[in-house]
Design a protein around this motif. Structure first.
Motif, PDB file in Angstrom:
ATOM      1  N   LEU A  64       0.826  -1.205   0.000  1.00 36.39           N
ATOM      2  CA  LEU A  64       0.000   0.000   0.000  1.00 36.39           C
ATOM      3  C   LEU A  64       0.861   1.255   0.000  1.00 36.39           C
ATOM      4  O   LEU A  64       0.548   2.244  -0.677  1.00 36.39           O
ATOM      5  CB  LEU A  64      -0.924  -0.009   1.217  1.00 36.39           C
ATOM      6  N   ALA A  65       1.958   1.227   0.751  1.00 35.52           N
ATOM      7  CA  ALA A  65       2.858   2.380   0.801  1.00 35.52           C
ATOM      8  C   ALA A  65       3.485   2.657  -0.551  1.00 35.52           C
ATOM      9  O   ALA A  65       3.706   3.813  -0.936  1.00 35.52           O
ATOM     10  CB  ALA A  65       3.940   2.153   1.849  1.00 35.52           C
ATOM     11  N   GLU A  66       3.777   1.595  -1.298  1.00 35.94           N
ATOM     12  CA  GLU A  66       4.373   1.761  -2.622  1.00 35.94           C
ATOM     13  C   GLU A  66       3.412   2.467  -3.564  1.00 35.94           C
ATOM     14  O   GLU A  66       3.823   3.256  -4.418  1.00 35.94           O
ATOM     15  CB  GLU A  66       4.761   0.396  -3.193  1.00 35.94           C
ATOM     16  N   ARG A  67       2.127   2.222  -3.390  1.00 36.32           N
ATOM     17  CA  ARG A  67       1.129   2.807  -4.283  1.00 36.32           C
ATOM     18  C   ARG A  67       0.733   4.218  -3.870  1.00 36.32           C
ATOM     19  O   ARG A  67       0.583   5.106  -4.715  1.00 36.32           O
ATOM     20  CB  ARG A  67      -0.124   1.926  -4.326  1.00 36.32           C
ATOM     21  N   ARG A 110       5.633   7.419  -4.197  1.00 36.29           N
ATOM     22  CA  ARG A 110       5.964   6.089  -4.677  1.00 36.29           C
ATOM     23  C   ARG A 110       7.385   5.720  -4.263  1.00 36.29           C
ATOM     24  O   ARG A 110       8.152   6.542  -3.813  1.00 36.29           O
ATOM     25  CB  ARG A 110       5.823   6.004  -6.195  1.00 36.29           C
ATOM     26  N   GLY A 111       7.711   4.462  -4.446  1.00 32.89           N
ATOM     27  CA  GLY A 111       9.049   4.012  -4.107  1.00 32.89           C
ATOM     28  C   GLY A 111       9.258   3.762  -2.647  1.00 32.89           C
ATOM     29  O   GLY A 111      10.377   3.637  -2.196  1.00 32.89           O
ATOM     30  N   GLU A 112       8.156   3.696  -1.858  1.00 32.48           N
ATOM     31  CA  GLU A 112       8.300   3.448  -0.429  1.00 32.48           C
ATOM     32  C   GLU A 112       7.962   2.020  -0.062  1.00 32.48           C
ATOM     33  O   GLU A 112       7.997   1.646   1.103  1.00 32.48           O
ATOM     34  CB  GLU A 112       7.378   4.404   0.352  1.00 32.48           C
ATOM     35  N   GLY A 113       7.608   1.246  -1.020  1.00 33.68           N
ATOM     36  CA  GLY A 113       7.227  -0.128  -0.736  1.00 33.68           C
ATOM     37  C   GLY A 113       8.413  -1.054  -0.695  1.00 33.68           C
ATOM     38  O   GLY A 113       9.566  -0.643  -0.744  1.00 33.68           O
ATOM     39  N   PRO A 114       8.166  -2.363  -0.648  1.00 35.34           N
ATOM     40  CA  PRO A 114       9.244  -3.298  -0.435  1.00 35.34           C
ATOM     41  C   PRO A 114      10.106  -3.590  -1.648  1.00 35.34           C
ATOM     42  O   PRO A 114      11.156  -4.193  -1.513  1.00 35.34           O
ATOM     43  CB  PRO A 114       8.496  -4.569   0.014  1.00 35.34           C
ATOM     44  N   HIS A 115       9.701  -3.165  -2.874  1.00 38.92           N
ATOM     45  CA  HIS A 115      10.520  -3.414  -4.066  1.00 38.92           C
ATOM     46  C   HIS A 115      10.950  -4.871  -4.166  1.00 38.92           C
ATOM     47  O   HIS A 115      12.131  -5.191  -4.264  1.00 38.92           O
ATOM     48  CB  HIS A 115      11.765  -2.514  -4.073  1.00 38.92           C
ATOM     49  N   GLY A 116      10.010  -5.769  -4.175  1.00 41.83           N
ATOM     50  CA  GLY A 116      10.317  -7.190  -4.249  1.00 41.83           C
ATOM     51  C   GLY A 116       9.640  -7.947  -3.132  1.00 41.83           C
ATOM     52  O   GLY A 116       8.943  -7.377  -2.305  1.00 41.83           O
ATOM     53  N   GLY A 117       9.866  -9.250  -3.149  1.00 41.94           N
ATOM     54  CA  GLY A 117       9.231 -10.086  -2.150  1.00 41.94           C
ATOM     55  C   GLY A 117       9.861  -9.941  -0.778  1.00 41.94           C
ATOM     56  O   GLY A 117      10.885  -9.285  -0.597  1.00 41.94           O
ATOM     57  N   LEU A 118       9.212 -10.555   0.184  1.00 42.73           N
ATOM     58  CA  LEU A 118       9.749 -10.551   1.538  1.00 42.73           C
ATOM     59  C   LEU A 118      11.035 -11.384   1.588  1.00 42.73           C
ATOM     60  O   LEU A 118      11.185 -12.344   0.825  1.00 42.73           O
ATOM     61  CB  LEU A 118       8.711 -11.113   2.504  1.00 42.73           C
ATOM     62  N   PRO A 119      11.952 -11.047   2.482  1.00 44.02           N
ATOM     63  CA  PRO A 119      13.291 -11.688   2.476  1.00 44.02           C
ATOM     64  C   PRO A 119      13.298 -13.067   3.134  1.00 44.02           C
ATOM     65  O   PRO A 119      14.013 -13.304   4.117  1.00 44.02           O
ATOM     66  CB  PRO A 119      14.150 -10.681   3.248  1.00 44.02           C
ATOM     67  N   TRP A 120      12.534 -14.001   2.578  1.00 39.64           N
ATOM     68  CA  TRP A 120      12.418 -15.334   3.179  1.00 39.64           C
ATOM     69  C   TRP A 120      13.733 -16.085   3.199  1.00 39.64           C
ATOM     70  O   TRP A 120      13.946 -16.965   4.034  1.00 39.64           O
ATOM     71  CB  TRP A 120      11.377 -16.150   2.431  1.00 39.64           C
ATOM     72  N   VAL A 152       0.412   8.592   3.744  1.00 41.89           N
ATOM     73  CA  VAL A 152      -1.014   8.520   3.428  1.00 41.89           C
ATOM     74  C   VAL A 152      -1.623   7.243   3.997  1.00 41.89           C
ATOM     75  O   VAL A 152      -2.730   7.251   4.559  1.00 41.89           O
ATOM     76  CB  VAL A 152      -1.234   8.589   1.905  1.00 41.89           C
ATOM     77  N   VAL A 153      -0.905   6.147   3.862  1.00 41.11           N
ATOM     78  CA  VAL A 153      -1.418   4.869   4.366  1.00 41.11           C
ATOM     79  C   VAL A 153      -1.534   4.900   5.888  1.00 41.11           C
ATOM     80  O   VAL A 153      -2.488   4.364   6.465  1.00 41.11           O
ATOM     81  CB  VAL A 153      -0.518   3.711   3.899  1.00 41.11           C
ATOM     82  N   VAL A 154      -0.577   5.523   6.552  1.00 44.54           N
ATOM     83  CA  VAL A 154      -0.661   5.647   8.015  1.00 44.54           C
ATOM     84  C   VAL A 154      -1.882   6.481   8.404  1.00 44.54           C
ATOM     85  O   VAL A 154      -2.566   6.174   9.392  1.00 44.54           O
ATOM     86  CB  VAL A 154       0.636   6.259   8.583  1.00 44.54           C
ATOM     87  N   LEU A 155      -2.198   7.527   7.644  1.00 40.98           N
ATOM     88  CA  LEU A 155      -3.396   8.314   7.925  1.00 40.98           C
ATOM     89  C   LEU A 155      -4.649   7.449   7.806  1.00 40.98           C
ATOM     90  O   LEU A 155      -5.544   7.508   8.671  1.00 40.98           O
ATOM     91  CB  LEU A 155      -3.479   9.498   6.953  1.00 40.98           C
ATOM     92  N   CYS A 156      -4.734   6.642   6.758  1.00 37.23           N
ATOM     93  CA  CYS A 156      -5.878   5.734   6.608  1.00 37.23           C
ATOM     94  C   CYS A 156      -5.940   4.746   7.767  1.00 37.23           C
ATOM     95  O   CYS A 156      -7.033   4.394   8.240  1.00 37.23           O
ATOM     96  CB  CYS A 156      -5.782   4.997   5.278  1.00 37.23           C
ATOM     97  N   SER A 157      -4.784   4.294   8.225  1.00 36.46           N
ATOM     98  CA  SER A 157      -4.741   3.369   9.357  1.00 36.46           C
ATOM     99  C   SER A 157      -5.265   4.034  10.620  1.00 36.46           C
ATOM    100  O   SER A 157      -5.996   3.416  11.406  1.00 36.46           O
ATOM    101  CB  SER A 157      -3.304   2.892   9.595  1.00 36.46           C
TER     102      SER A 157
END
Length: 404
Positions: free
Chosen positions: A80-83, A207-217, A88-93
């Motif tokens: 959500l942060a990436e989008r 934009r560009g605040e999201g994880p940029h890829g999968g979780l680091p499993w 903004v997402v924290v405000l919605c939260s």
């Protein structure tokens, strides 16, 4: 909210960021709401159970559900942060926490009570996941420990207040529903303070605040941090859920037990602020992690072996240990990530693993209570979980590879 005077800027140029302390205040306004939905319930748990006909295990779900949400929805927060941008997402939260709190205040039936708890839990989950990332984005590296400690103190301050006045509020307002719903005022304050901050920073971080890829499993470091967080959170949320009821079993009034829970969370404010601040000055964080684990172990076994000998001491020592351990866990999410994006990925995975496991803590301890008839076995179990937490902390060496 007061901002620094703005220099002349060209059209289209982002407005300068608010001052350091303005950003801290905005962070605190949200953070203070991130544990209220959890700690406002335990002092009232027996009253709620009797009124709605809940078993002890089902009553434990009221504490466990927000924790479960923190696990299930943590990975979604980064996406959500990436989008839309993390602010903004924290405000919605924050709005979600407000709506969930209002619903709990109208909880005349089981479904509405659990629905409100779920909605508030989702808001808590997403905001909790993104705040470490925002610290990484907006604050200099040499101040990250201080800022983490400050918002941790705000989080625990809200928790302390909620546990201390839950019963008096119910008595003053006439019902446990009104006591739970009263916290909508604090949630509304968080929305109102965070909203202008969101407008101010949105142009910089959309934009560009999201994880940029999968979780680091595949990262051993990520797994080590996640397991540490899971063990610590199992102890933390189980203690929050069952400390007050344990002393009600020993003959304390609900009000006195609520004050004991408040002492427990007040101690967390002290260590939750001190631990991250010291982490800025300590090269090997294992020193702090082991001290915090030891305090938690002593507090748990003290409550088990001599609960009435020094209850306030045990509660305070337990709170010191768990407050430091929890806040240092948040520092680990920043410390072992190379970038804000990596922080989002590590937080998403860490919270997913951590809170999915930790959510079973209050439920499992409630089931033990249903089985044996009391909460005595809760505390040695938590003591041994604390020992496991210390063993995992030994693996968090300063030179461990960071998550990319």
């Amino acid at each position: 909210m007061a901002y620094l005077p703005e220099p002349t800027r060209h059209p289209g140029q982002p407005r300068p960021l608010p001052s350091f302390w303005t950003m801290v205040v905005a962070l605190l306004a949200v953070a203070v709401n991130l544990r209220v939905a959890i700690t406002s319930v335990p002092p009232l748990i027996d009253t709620i159970s009797a009124d709605l006909g809940l078993s002890h295990a089902m009553a434990g779900v009221l504490t466990a559900l927000p924790v479960l949400c923190m696990g299930l929805f943590a990975p979604l927060a980064g996406r959500l942060a990436e989008r839309a941008g993390a602010a903004v997402v924290v405000l919605c939260s924050a709005v979600g926490i407000l709506l969930g709190t209002i619903a709990r205040g109208l909880g005349d039936n089981v479904a509405l009570l659990y629905l409100g708890t779920f909605v508030a839990g989702v808001g808590i989950a997403v905001a909790s996941t993104l705040l470490p990332q925002l610290v990484k984005i907006f604050f200099p590296p040499q101040r990250m420990g201080l800022v983490t400690g400050l918002y941790m103190a705000g989080m625990l301050g809200g928790a302390t207040l909620a546990s201390a006045v839950a019963v008096p509020l119910a008595e003053r307002l006439g019902s446990w529903q009104a006591s739970l719903g009263a916290w909508a005022v604090l949630a509304l304050l968080g929305v109102l303070v965070w909203a202008p901050f969101t407008v101010r920073v949105r142009a910089r971080h959309v934009r560009g605040e999201g994880p940029h890829g999968g979780l680091p499993w595949r990262s051993l470091t990520a797994w080590t941090v996640a397991i540490y967080l899971a063990l610590q959170s199992w102890c933390f949320y189980s203690s929050v859920a069952w400390l007050a009821p344990s002393y009600v079993e020993h003959g304390w009034s609900k009000t006195a037990a609520g004050y004991l829970l408040a002492a427990f969370t007040a101690a967390q404010i002290v260590s939750g602020l001190l631990g991250p601040a010291l982490s800025d000055r300590v090269r090997d964080m294992r020193v702090l992690l082991l001290v915090s684990a030891a305090l938690g172990i002593v507090g748990s076994f003290g409550i088990y072996l001599a609960p009435l000998a020094a209850p306030w001491v045990w509660a305070f020592v337990l709170g010191l240990g768990q407050g430091a351990a929890f806040s240092l866990g948040l520092v680990l999410l920043v410390h072992y990530a190379r970038t804000p994006s990596a922080t989002a990925r590590l937080s998403g995975m860490g919270f997913l693993v951590c809170y999915l496991l930790a959510s079973f803590g209050p439920l499992a301890m409630g089931a033990v209570r249903d089985r044996v008839g009391n909460l005595t076995l809760t505390w040695p179990i938590l003591g041994f979980v604390g020992i496991a937490q210390a063993l995992v902390a030994l693996r968090l060496r300063p030179n461990r590879a960071k998550v990319r």
